[in-house]
Design a protein around this motif. Structure first.
Motif, PDB file in Angstrom:
ATOM      1  N   PRO A   1       0.722  -1.383  -0.462  1.00 53.22           N
ATOM      2  CA  PRO A   1      -0.383   0.276  -0.343  1.00 53.22           C
ATOM      3  C   PRO A   1       1.147   1.152   0.228  1.00 53.22           C
ATOM      4  N   LEU A   2       0.613   2.673  -0.392  1.00 50.37           N
ATOM      5  CA  LEU A   2       1.236   3.742  -0.561  1.00 50.37           C
ATOM      6  C   LEU A   2      -0.198   4.318   0.315  1.00 50.37           C
ATOM      7  N   TYR A   3       0.872   5.477   0.706  1.00 53.42           N
ATOM      8  CA  TYR A   3       0.674   6.016   2.535  1.00 53.42           C
ATOM      9  C   TYR A   3      -0.181   8.093   1.294  1.00 53.42           C
ATOM     10  N   GLY A   4      -1.355   8.181   1.386  1.00 48.51           N
ATOM     11  CA  GLY A   4      -2.013   8.966   0.586  1.00 48.51           C
ATOM     12  C   GLY A   4      -3.423   8.290  -0.139  1.00 48.51           C
ATOM     13  N   HIS A   5      -2.754   7.287  -0.360  1.00 48.04           N
ATOM     14  CA  HIS A   5      -4.227   6.515  -1.768  1.00 48.04           C
ATOM     15  C   HIS A   5      -4.671   4.752  -1.148  1.00 48.04           C
ATOM     16  N   ASP A   6      -3.633   3.860  -0.406  1.00 50.08           N
ATOM     17  CA  ASP A   6      -4.716   3.328  -0.368  1.00 50.08           C
ATOM     18  C   ASP A   6      -4.386   3.307   2.037  1.00 50.08           C
ATOM     19  N   LEU A   7      -3.790   4.044   2.349  1.00 51.96           N
ATOM     20  CA  LEU A   7      -4.226   4.051   3.870  1.00 51.96           C
ATOM     21  C   LEU A   7      -4.176   5.613   4.250  1.00 51.96           C
ATOM     22  N   ASP A   8      -5.258   6.094   4.927  1.00 51.72           N
ATOM     23  CA  ASP A   8      -5.130   7.553   5.490  1.00 51.72           C
ATOM     24  C   ASP A   8      -5.982   7.589   6.261  1.00 51.72           C
ATOM     25  N   PRO A   9      -5.496   8.265   7.356  1.00 52.83           N
ATOM     26  CA  PRO A   9      -6.455   8.908   8.406  1.00 52.83           C
ATOM     27  C   PRO A   9      -7.618   8.121   8.809  1.00 52.83           C
ATOM     28  N   GLU A  10      -8.356   7.689   8.080  1.00 51.11           N
ATOM     29  CA  GLU A  10      -9.901   7.369   7.685  1.00 51.11           C
ATOM     30  C   GLU A  10      -9.666   5.762   7.129  1.00 51.11           C
ATOM     31  N   THR A  11      -8.667   5.243   7.965  1.00 50.45           N
ATOM     32  CA  THR A  11      -8.162   3.383   7.482  1.00 50.45           C
ATOM     33  C   THR A  11      -7.900   2.855   8.865  1.00 50.45           C
ATOM     34  N   THR A  12      -7.935   1.723   9.051  1.00 46.95           N
ATOM     35  CA  THR A  12      -7.620   1.051  10.375  1.00 46.95           C
ATOM     36  C   THR A  12      -6.340  -0.294  10.064  1.00 46.95           C
ATOM     37  N   PRO A  13      -6.162  -0.519  10.706  1.00 44.09           N
ATOM     38  CA  PRO A  13      -5.129  -1.298  10.142  1.00 44.09           C
ATOM     39  C   PRO A  13      -5.859  -3.085   9.856  1.00 44.09           C
ATOM     40  N   ILE A  14      -6.751  -3.028  10.506  1.00 51.49           N
ATOM     41  CA  ILE A  14      -7.221  -4.004   9.861  1.00 51.49           C
ATOM     42  C   ILE A  14      -8.323  -4.770   8.615  1.00 51.49           C
ATOM     43  N   SER A  15      -8.655  -3.225   8.902  1.00 56.21           N
ATOM     44  CA  SER A  15      -9.431  -3.100   7.090  1.00 56.21           C
ATOM     45  C   SER A  15      -8.508  -3.246   6.258  1.00 56.21           C
ATOM     46  N   ALA A  16      -6.898  -2.469   5.935  1.00 54.35           N
ATOM     47  CA  ALA A  16      -6.146  -2.443   5.513  1.00 54.35           C
ATOM     48  C   ALA A  16      -5.434  -3.665   5.345  1.00 54.35           C
TER      49      ALA A  16
END
Length: 370
Positions: A239-254
Motif C-alpha cells: 500500500p501507498l500512504y495517501g492512496h491505500d492508507l489514510d487517517p480514516e483507515t484502520t490496520p484491520i481494514s487495510a
C-alpha cells in the motif's frame, strides 16, 4: 499516484542535477522535483524485476529517536514490538491516531544507541510534529535532513552492491548495519518497496552524487523513476500512504494486522487499541483487496466499486500483462474469486478479487542461499 501528489516543487533533491544529466523527466511530487522516468516506465519496471534499479528516495523522512526508554516511548505511539527488536533489526509499523486511524506507515530499526525511522515524504512534517508532541521530554528526536536515501532494488542488486561494499551480502531481509562506500559512511538495510531483494542506503547528502554514480556504473544497475516505483509496489501488493492508507483507515481494514505483534495485541497500550482489537475480533466492514481487471484498460484511483467501495490504486501490470488494482470493498465481497463491478467515467468494469501480492515477493530471508 493522483494529481494531488503533483504540486509546485518546493525542494530540489541532492541528486537533482544528476537525474537531469541522466535524462530524467522531472515532475513536481509531494513538494519535490523528482524523476518520473528515464527511458520509459515499462522498460524501467522490467529492468528492476530482472536486474537492479537505482531509486532516489531522498524525499522520505529519516528520523532518529534517542534516550533512555526510547523503546517504551515508541511503543506508546506504534503497535509493534519495539522493546523486543534486536540491534540491527527493523520492523514495519504504523503511526496511529487515538481513533485507530493510520497517520503514516514507516520502518523502525534499533541501532546501538538510538532508533532509526523512515517515514513517508508527503507526511514527514506532520509525523515529526506528532512524534515530538508525544515523546517524553528527556528523549531526543532528530530529523536527518542532511542525509540522502537511495534504494537499490532487484535480483542482481546484491551483486552490484557487494562489489562496492564487501560484506553487505551477509545482511538478510529486514536487517541493517553501518558500512562504507568508497569511504563514505552509509547505513544500509536489506529492504525496499518493490517486492524484490534489495537495499536502502542512507548517506550524507553531499556524497549522494558520488555514490549514485558508483552504483549506476555497475553493469546490473540503471536509474529508475517514480513511475516504475509505483507499478512495482502495486504488483507487490504494497500500500501507498495517501492512496491505500489514510487517517480514516484502520490496520484491520487495510489488511495490515500483522503489524500488531502478539504481545501488543494482548497488552494493548497503543493509540486506538480498543477499536483496532475489537475490529480484529469481529472483522471490519471493509477490507483492502487485490483485483484483476477484465480486459486491457486499467481502472484508476477514485473509480467506484458498486454498490459500495473504491479503487485506491490501479494500473497495467508490466510483469503480468494485465490491469490490476487495489480496492476497499465490503467484507462480504472480499473473498478471493468474488467478482465486483467498478464504474469509471460512465463505463462498467469487472474485477476479480485475488490474493496479494500479485507477483511473489523475492526477499532474501535469513538462511537462504545468497
Amino acid at each position: 499516484m493522483s494529481d494531488e501528489d503533483f504540486q509546485e516543487p518546493e525542494v530540489l533533491l541532492p541528486l537533482d542535477a544528476w537525474h537531469r544529466a541522466h535524462g530524467a523527466r522531472m515532475v513536481p511530487f509531494a513538494g519535490y522535483s523528482m524523476p518520473i522516468q528515464y527511458e520509459g516506465i515499462i522498460a524501467e519496471h522490467l529492468w528492476t524485476r530482472e536486474s537492479a534499479g537505482l531509486f532516489d528516495v531522498s524525499h522520505m523522512g529519516q528520523l532518529l529517536v534517542s534516550g533512555e526508554g526510547a523503546d517504551a516511548a515508541l511503543e506508546a505511539l506504534l503497535p509493534g514490538d519495539i522493546k523486543g527488536l534486536r540491534e540491527g533489526r527493523m520492523r514495519y509499523s504504523l503511526l496511529l491516531s487515538d481513533e485507530g486511524g493510520i497517520l503514516d506507515d514507516l520502518m523502525v530499526t534499533r541501532r546501538a544507541d538510538d532508533f532509526y525511522l523512515v517515514v513517508n515524504g508527503a507526511t514527514k512534517i506532520d509525523d515529526i510534529a506528532h512524534i515530538h508532541e508525544h515523546l517524553p521530554e528527556e528523549l531526543t528526536l532528530n530529523h536527518m535532513d542532511e542525509q540522502a536515501l537511495l534504494a537499490l532494488q532487484g535480483p542482481k542488486a546484491v551483486d552490484a552492491l557487494a562489489r562496492l561494499v564487501p560484506g553487505v551480502e551477509a545482511l538478510s531481509f529486514m536487517t541493517a548495519g553501518a558500512f562504507a562506500i568508497a569511504g563514505v559512511p552509509a547505513w544500509i538495510s536489506r529492504s525496499g518497496y518493490t517486492g524484490e531483494d534489495g537495499f536502502e542506503i542512507s548517506i550524507p547528502a553531499e556524497a549522494a552524487e558520488q555514490v549514485a554514480t558508483l552504483l549506476a556504473d555497475q553493469p546490473e544497475v540503471k536509474p529508475i523513476g517514480l513511475g516504475a516505483r509505483d507499478s512495482l509496489r502495486l504488483e507487490a501488493g504494497l500500500p501507498l500512504y495517501g492512496h491505500d492508507l489514510d487517517p480514516e483507515t484502520t490496520p484491520i481494514s487495510a489488511d495490515l494486522g500483522f503489524a500488531i505483534s502478539k504481545r501488543r495485541r494482548e497488552e494493548g497500550g497503543f493509540p486506538g487499541a480498543q477499536r483496532i482489537l475489537a475490529e480484529r475480533a469481529a472483522g471490519s466492514a471493509f477490507k483492502r483487496v487485490g483485483l484483476i481487471i477484465e480486459g486491457r484498460q486499467p481502472v484508476r484511483e477514485g473509480a467506484v466499486v458498486q454498490p459500495d467501495g473504491k479503487i485506491t490504486s490501479g494500473g497495467f501490470s508490466p510483469s503480468l500483462q494485465k490491469p490490476i488494482a487495489m480496492a476497499y470493498v465490503p467484507a462480504v465481497s472480499a473473498v478471493p474469486g468474488s467478482t465486483i463491478a467498478i464504474e469509471q467515467r460512465g463505463k462498467i468494469f469487472t474485477g476479480t478479487v485475488t490474493p496479494m501480492p500479485f507477483l511473489p515477493h523475492r526477499y532474501h530471508r535469513q538462511g537462504s542461499s545468497k
